[in-house]
Design a protein around this motif. Sequence first.
Motif, PDB file in Angstrom:
ATOM      1  N   GLN A 153      27.149  43.068  33.472  1.00  0.00           N
ATOM      2  CA  GLN A 153      28.348  42.231  33.461  1.00  0.00           C
ATOM      3  C   GLN A 153      29.597  43.098  33.336  1.00  0.00           C
ATOM      4  O   GLN A 153      30.630  42.819  33.961  1.00  0.00           O
ATOM      5  CB  GLN A 153      28.293  41.232  32.306  1.00  0.00           C
TER       6      GLN A 153
ATOM      7  N   GLU B  35      30.295  44.459  36.704  1.00  0.00           N
ATOM      8  CA  GLU B  35      30.863  43.392  37.539  1.00  0.00           C
ATOM      9  C   GLU B  35      32.341  43.171  37.222  1.00  0.00           C
ATOM     10  O   GLU B  35      33.161  42.975  38.136  1.00  0.00           O
ATOM     11  CB  GLU B  35      30.096  42.092  37.325  1.00  0.00           C
ATOM     12  N   ASN B  36      32.683  43.173  35.938  1.00  0.00           N
ATOM     13  CA  ASN B  36      34.080  42.955  35.545  1.00  0.00           C
ATOM     14  C   ASN B  36      34.998  43.999  36.176  1.00  0.00           C
ATOM     15  O   ASN B  36      36.125  43.691  36.574  1.00  0.00           O
ATOM     16  CB  ASN B  36      34.217  42.997  34.023  1.00  0.00           C
TER      17      ASN B  36
END
Length: 293
Positions: free
Chosen positions: A263, A266-267
């Motif tokens: 995550q 992804e950020n």
Amino acid sequence: MRFDITLLYLLLRLLGLLPLRVLHAIGAGIGRLSLALRTGTAHTTSVNLKLVRPSLDAPAHATLLRHVMEDSGRSATEIAKIWGNDPERALDMVREVRGEALFDAALASGKGVIIAAPHLGCWELLNYWLCRKTPMAILYRPPRIAAIEGLLRKVRGALAPEQVRAEGAGVRTLYKRLAAGGTVGILPDQKPRAGEGEVAPFFGQNALTMVLLPRLAARTGATVLFAFAERLPRGEGYRIHLMPAPEGLADADLSLACRALNQGVENCVELAFSQYQWHYKRYSADTWKSPYD
């Protein structure tokens, strides 16, 4: 350095005299040519984009693929500007830093800092910026051509990080550095070897994910920050980003920790989507049916 590596170094110095916008224009052209020739790189990139952006129709996919291939070319040619100049001159191209206070606070805590730097934007310039702030060790895999290591030491000069091999002794070095309050850098999206990772979602698709970074964070209590150098348009320079890690990255449950790790990547990617290394075969493993066949 070997004679051929010395010639490569001189070529980098020569190309480094060109303006960044020119190098980026050449790189974008190389990317479009690779797409037109339907190279393996273009194929892998196209497959990855279909996996992570399944809702795009054919024209939208084609447009995104072209943008990604252009940025892939830029990432190759801009190296001449980074390695072909003195590190301090290269750092003059940094126009803005977002999140520097997070890094300063993490350094001041004395608990150690783990920089998670995805294959995004210009990571060589990010290395320079980080090493100007503090001594740093980076985990790496040796290049296939051993003589390239001599070139790396030459071009990085005084801002070269300590290079720690991704093996037992190297990992122990990282633990010691973090225990002493130091800083280490790791590529969080590097696909681990078979048996050394956890499966976790990455842009909605299962991907073999490293467990080393979460384990380092859990065992040392070090602060984890995600970082990358965003390529600005029209050769205007770069913007450094430093971002906090998602909650749960140091969780004892490695499945949760790896989910948080992905995550975090992804950020970062969503801030500069086309600048990610989408030609990397992230969604493959020895025991899986490859989507790239």
